[in-house]
Write a protein that holds these residues in place. Structure first.
Motif, PDB file in Angstrom:
ATOM      1  N   PHE A   1       0.834  -1.209   0.000  1.00 59.04           N
ATOM      2  CA  PHE A   1       0.000   0.000   0.000  1.00 59.04           C
ATOM      3  C   PHE A   1       0.870   1.261   0.000  1.00 59.04           C
ATOM      4  N   VAL A   2       1.729   1.364  -0.988  1.00 60.05           N
ATOM      5  CA  VAL A   2       2.703   2.466  -1.008  1.00 60.05           C
ATOM      6  C   VAL A   2       2.009   3.813  -1.207  1.00 60.05           C
ATOM      7  N   GLU A   3       1.179   3.913  -2.235  1.00 59.61           N
ATOM      8  CA  GLU A   3       0.506   5.190  -2.493  1.00 59.61           C
ATOM      9  C   GLU A   3      -0.416   5.562  -1.337  1.00 59.61           C
ATOM     10  N   GLU A   4      -1.133   4.570  -0.815  1.00 62.73           N
ATOM     11  CA  GLU A   4      -2.054   4.837   0.287  1.00 62.73           C
ATOM     12  C   GLU A   4      -1.304   5.304   1.534  1.00 62.73           C
ATOM     13  N   THR A   5      -0.119   4.708   1.775  1.00 60.60           N
ATOM     14  CA  THR A   5       0.673   5.106   2.943  1.00 60.60           C
ATOM     15  C   THR A   5       1.163   6.542   2.799  1.00 60.60           C
ATOM     16  N   GLU A   6       1.639   6.880   1.592  1.00 57.86           N
ATOM     17  CA  GLU A   6       2.066   8.270   1.369  1.00 57.86           C
ATOM     18  C   GLU A   6       0.902   9.230   1.587  1.00 57.86           C
ATOM     19  N   LYS A   7      -0.241   8.911   1.029  1.00 60.64           N
ATOM     20  CA  LYS A   7      -1.410   9.793   1.156  1.00 60.64           C
ATOM     21  C   LYS A   7      -1.791   9.984   2.623  1.00 60.64           C
ATOM     22  N   PHE A   8      -1.761   8.902   3.389  1.00 66.07           N
ATOM     23  CA  PHE A   8      -2.108   8.963   4.807  1.00 66.07           C
ATOM     24  C   PHE A   8      -1.215   9.956   5.545  1.00 66.07           C
ATOM     25  N   TYR A   9       0.105   9.836   5.366  1.00 64.12           N
ATOM     26  CA  TYR A   9       1.009  10.708   6.119  1.00 64.12           C
ATOM     27  C   TYR A   9       0.957  12.150   5.630  1.00 64.12           C
ATOM     28  N   VAL A  10       0.780  12.350   4.332  1.00 65.61           N
ATOM     29  CA  VAL A  10       0.650  13.716   3.814  1.00 65.61           C
ATOM     30  C   VAL A  10      -0.609  14.373   4.385  1.00 65.61           C
ATOM     31  N   GLU A  11      -1.700  13.609   4.440  1.00 67.58           N
ATOM     32  CA  GLU A  11      -2.943  14.163   4.990  1.00 67.58           C
ATOM     33  C   GLU A  11      -2.811  14.509   6.473  1.00 67.58           C
ATOM     34  N   ASN A  12      -1.803  13.944   7.139  1.00 67.12           N
ATOM     35  CA  ASN A  12      -1.574  14.236   8.558  1.00 67.12           C
ATOM     36  C   ASN A  12      -0.364  15.141   8.774  1.00 67.12           C
ATOM     37  N   GLY A  13      -0.054  15.947   7.753  1.00 66.82           N
ATOM     38  CA  GLY A  13       0.916  17.021   7.921  1.00 66.82           C
ATOM     39  C   GLY A  13       2.354  16.704   7.573  1.00 66.82           C
ATOM     40  N   PHE A  14       2.627  15.482   7.088  1.00 60.91           N
ATOM     41  CA  PHE A  14       3.988  15.135   6.701  1.00 60.91           C
ATOM     42  C   PHE A  14       4.285  15.631   5.281  1.00 60.91           C
ATOM     43  N   VAL A  15       5.561  15.844   5.008  1.00 57.29           N
ATOM     44  CA  VAL A  15       6.011  16.282   3.689  1.00 57.29           C
ATOM     45  C   VAL A  15       6.859  15.180   3.077  1.00 57.29           C
ATOM     46  N   ILE A  16       6.615  14.860   1.810  1.00 53.12           N
ATOM     47  CA  ILE A  16       7.414  13.850   1.121  1.00 53.12           C
ATOM     48  C   ILE A  16       8.713  14.480   0.654  1.00 53.12           C
ATOM     49  N   SER A  17       9.840  13.936   1.094  1.00 58.67           N
ATOM     50  CA  SER A  17      11.145  14.508   0.743  1.00 58.67           C
ATOM     51  C   SER A  17      11.822  13.753  -0.393  1.00 58.67           C
ATOM     52  N   GLN A  18      11.509  12.457  -0.550  1.00 59.06           N
ATOM     53  CA  GLN A  18      12.086  11.733  -1.678  1.00 59.06           C
ATOM     54  C   GLN A  18      11.269  10.489  -2.003  1.00 59.06           C
ATOM     55  N   ARG A  19      11.353  10.110  -3.292  1.00 58.27           N
ATOM     56  CA  ARG A  19      10.809   8.842  -3.774  1.00 58.27           C
ATOM     57  C   ARG A  19      11.851   8.238  -4.710  1.00 58.27           C
ATOM     58  N   ILE A  20      12.291   7.028  -4.405  1.00 59.89           N
ATOM     59  CA  ILE A  20      13.251   6.329  -5.272  1.00 59.89           C
ATOM     60  C   ILE A  20      12.669   4.964  -5.598  1.00 59.89           C
ATOM     61  N   GLY A  21      12.622   4.644  -6.881  1.00 60.25           N
ATOM     62  CA  GLY A  21      12.056   3.370  -7.284  1.00 60.25           C
ATOM     63  C   GLY A  21      12.747   2.792  -8.500  1.00 60.25           C
ATOM     64  N   ARG A  22      12.564   1.486  -8.685  1.00 61.08           N
ATOM     65  CA  ARG A  22      13.133   0.810  -9.854  1.00 61.08           C
ATOM     66  C   ARG A  22      12.151   0.903 -11.012  1.00 61.08           C
ATOM     67  N   TYR A  23      12.633   1.475 -12.114  1.00 65.68           N
ATOM     68  CA  TYR A  23      11.810   1.628 -13.318  1.00 65.68           C
ATOM     69  C   TYR A  23      12.676   1.326 -14.538  1.00 65.68           C
ATOM     70  N   GLU A  24      12.190   0.416 -15.368  1.00 65.07           N
ATOM     71  CA  GLU A  24      12.923  -0.019 -16.563  1.00 65.07           C
ATOM     72  C   GLU A  24      14.333  -0.480 -16.218  1.00 65.07           C
ATOM     73  N   GLY A  25      14.433  -1.254 -15.112  1.00 69.73           N
ATOM     74  CA  GLY A  25      15.689  -1.913 -14.768  1.00 69.73           C
ATOM     75  C   GLY A  25      16.680  -1.099 -13.975  1.00 69.73           C
ATOM     76  N   GLU A  26      16.353   0.143 -13.659  1.00 65.98           N
ATOM     77  CA  GLU A  26      17.305   0.935 -12.866  1.00 65.98           C
ATOM     78  C   GLU A  26      16.568   1.823 -11.871  1.00 65.98           C
TER      79      GLU A  26
ATOM     80  N   GLN B   1      15.540   5.137 -10.102  1.00 69.30           N
ATOM     81  CA  GLN B   1      15.365   6.523 -10.520  1.00 69.30           C
ATOM     82  C   GLN B   1      14.639   7.294  -9.430  1.00 69.30           C
ATOM     83  N   LYS B   2      14.773   8.618  -9.484  1.00 70.97           N
ATOM     84  CA  LYS B   2      14.092   9.482  -8.524  1.00 70.97           C
ATOM     85  C   LYS B   2      12.768   9.971  -9.104  1.00 70.97           C
ATOM     86  N   PHE B   3      11.757   9.985  -8.246  1.00 70.26           N
ATOM     87  CA  PHE B   3      10.441  10.503  -8.606  1.00 70.26           C
ATOM     88  C   PHE B   3       9.990  11.492  -7.532  1.00 70.26           C
ATOM     89  N   ASN B   4      10.938  12.322  -7.127  1.00 69.41           N
ATOM     90  CA  ASN B   4      10.724  13.231  -6.003  1.00 69.41           C
ATOM     91  C   ASN B   4       9.694  14.307  -6.333  1.00 69.41           C
TER      92      ASN B   4
END
Length: 200
Positions: free
Chosen positions: A11-36, A38-41
């Motif tokens: 539940f990655v997206e749901e977890t992010e949404k939960f914490y953002v709705e409770n005042g947290f700020v997303i500082s980074q997102r790093i994930g594997r896409y097309e074999g490497e 990458q940042k999706f900050n």
């Protein structure tokens, strides 16, 4: 200072949404896409990449002294808790971990201990891991479920006289049952991974 916990979750997206709705700020997102990796900050939003089938290794949510991270897993799995310490404290705590016969993995930026309770403990000494040293928003207490007793006494042996307000109960699944957070907006609430959050 107790500042951090990490989960693997489907539940990655749901977890992010939960914490953002409770005042947290997303500082980074790093994930594997097309074999490497990458940042999706931010300022990227989920609508910008939701269809790309990214396996997120880490998403980081921050508020005050709190840093909560999570990444994709096929099932919900609690991975570790983290403590912000001085370099001097780090050395002493590592010595105590060796006395407990816990495996110590000392990295360039952070140190991990493998505990006999099926989760890890992180030591962090870099101030850039948190947004603020102001303790207005902080983790006051964690209640864990473990498969064996003895966590509190081992934590006392690890940290010495420091009290980090961690308690445990024996259960079937190793996880965080409850997090008491000082000055969070609403309470009580439960995140998508089953962590009940209450305010102090």
């Amino acid at each position: 200072m107790l500042f951090h916990y990490h989960f693997w979750t489907p539940f990655v997206e749901e977890t992010e949404k939960f914490y953002v709705e409770n005042g947290f700020v997303i500082s980074q997102r790093i994930g594997r896409y097309e074999g490497e990796f990458q940042k999706f900050n931010p300022p990227l939003k989920w609508d910008d990449f939701r269809e790309k089938n990214i396996l997120f290794r880490i998403i980081e949510a921050r508020k005050g002294t709190i840093n909560i991270t999570f990444g994709y897993g096929k099932k919900i799995m609690f991975d570790h808790i983290g403590f912000f310490v001085s370099k001097k404290e780090q050395m002493k705590i590592c010595e105590n971990a060796n006395k407990l016969n816990w495996k110590v993995d000392k990295g360039e930026r952070r140190t991990f201990f493998a505990t006999p309770y099926n989760f890890r403990i992180e030591l962090q000494t870099n101030e850039d891991a948190i947004d603020s040293l102001n303790h207005q928003v902080k983790i006051q207490e964690l209640k864990l479920a473990t498969k064996k007793a003895g966590l509190e006494s081992d934590l006392f042996a690890l940290f010495g006289n420091s009290s980090y307000n961690i308690s445990s109960e024996v259960g079937d699944v190793v996880t965080i049952k409850q997090a008491v957070i000082k000055n969070l907006v609403s309470s009580p609430i439960v995140d998508p991974n089953g962590v009940e959050i209450t305010i102090d």
